[in-house]
Design a protein around this motif. Structure first.
Motif, mmCIF file in Angstrom:
data_model
loop_
_atom_site.group_PDB
_atom_site.id
_atom_site.type_symbol
_atom_site.label_atom_id
_atom_site.label_comp_id
_atom_site.label_asym_id
_atom_site.label_seq_id
_atom_site.Cartn_x
_atom_site.Cartn_y
_atom_site.Cartn_z
ATOM 1 N N VAL A 41 -26.150 -27.737 5.415
ATOM 2 C CA VAL A 41 -24.454 -26.607 5.487
ATOM 3 C C VAL A 41 -23.652 -26.394 6.299
ATOM 4 C CG1 VAL A 41 -23.735 -24.590 5.043
ATOM 5 C CG2 VAL A 41 -25.770 -25.130 3.575
ATOM 6 N N GLY A 42 -24.113 -26.601 7.207
ATOM 7 C CA GLY A 42 -23.335 -26.998 8.572
ATOM 8 C C GLY A 42 -22.668 -27.919 8.935
ATOM 9 N N GLU A 43 -23.213 -28.828 8.822
ATOM 10 C CA GLU A 43 -23.106 -30.238 8.919
ATOM 11 C C GLU A 43 -21.949 -30.548 7.995
ATOM 12 O OE1 GLU A 43 -26.711 -33.075 10.325
ATOM 13 O OE2 GLU A 43 -26.556 -32.989 8.393
ATOM 14 N N GLN A 44 -22.304 -29.977 6.326
ATOM 15 C CA GLN A 44 -20.777 -30.554 5.453
ATOM 16 C C GLN A 44 -19.666 -29.513 6.408
ATOM 17 O OE1 GLN A 44 -21.497 -33.064 3.594
ATOM 18 N NE2 GLN A 44 -22.871 -32.981 5.206
ATOM 19 N N ALA A 45 -19.743 -28.339 7.007
ATOM 20 C CA ALA A 45 -18.423 -27.790 7.381
ATOM 21 C C ALA A 45 -17.478 -28.669 7.793
ATOM 22 C CB ALA A 45 -18.980 -26.538 7.988
ATOM 23 N N LEU A 48 -15.386 -30.827 5.589
ATOM 24 C CA LEU A 48 -14.862 -29.685 4.436
ATOM 25 C C LEU A 48 -13.509 -29.475 5.166
ATOM 26 C CD1 LEU A 48 -14.983 -28.745 1.890
ATOM 27 C CD2 LEU A 48 -15.994 -26.472 3.129
ATOM 28 N N VAL A 49 -13.482 -28.903 6.633
ATOM 29 C CA VAL A 49 -12.734 -28.720 7.262
ATOM 30 C C VAL A 49 -11.818 -29.376 7.098
ATOM 31 C CG1 VAL A 49 -12.036 -27.752 9.750
ATOM 32 C CG2 VAL A 49 -13.971 -26.906 8.105
ATOM 33 N N CYS A 67 -20.747 -34.126 -0.672
ATOM 34 C CA CYS A 67 -21.581 -33.099 0.211
ATOM 35 C C CYS A 67 -23.084 -33.100 -0.443
ATOM 36 C CB CYS A 67 -21.140 -31.836 0.300
ATOM 37 S SG CYS A 67 -19.503 -31.840 0.908
#
Length: 96
Positions: A41-45, A48-49, A67
């Motif tokens: 999930v952190g890799e997708q942050a 996204l940002v 994602c």
């Protein structure tokens, strides 16, 4: 070779964090799975940002195409496969 060194570096960093948190490896299965989920999930942050900062909208179609496949991998579709002589069994290597 670069990917192996990056992987080793990431592993060392995680080992240091485990040590600081007094978690001994191998971690209990639930803790390990929650940690892996956090990594995915952190890799997708970051994408996204980046998308939000560029002014592009985060739509459901973008999210599901960018994602979801990374977090869940290639999900089975349930569609009938073309069976033209292709075996369903995974190939195995024979050790001589």
């Amino acid at each position: 070779m670069k990917m192996y060194l990056l992987s080793l570096g990431a592993g060392l960093l995680v080992g240091v964090i485990y040590s600081l948190l007094n978690v001994r490896s191998p971690a209990p299965p639930v803790i390990a799975l929650v940690g892996l989920l956090g990594i995915l999930v952190g890799e997708q942050a970051v994408p996204l940002v980046k998308r939000l900062m560029s002014g592009n909208p985060v739509t459901a179609s973008w999210f599901s195409s960018r994602c979801i496949p990374h977090v869940f991998g290639e999900l089975p579709t349930g569609a009938d496969h073309n069976h033209t002589g292709v075996s369903d069994r995974a190939q195995t290597r024979e050790i001589i």
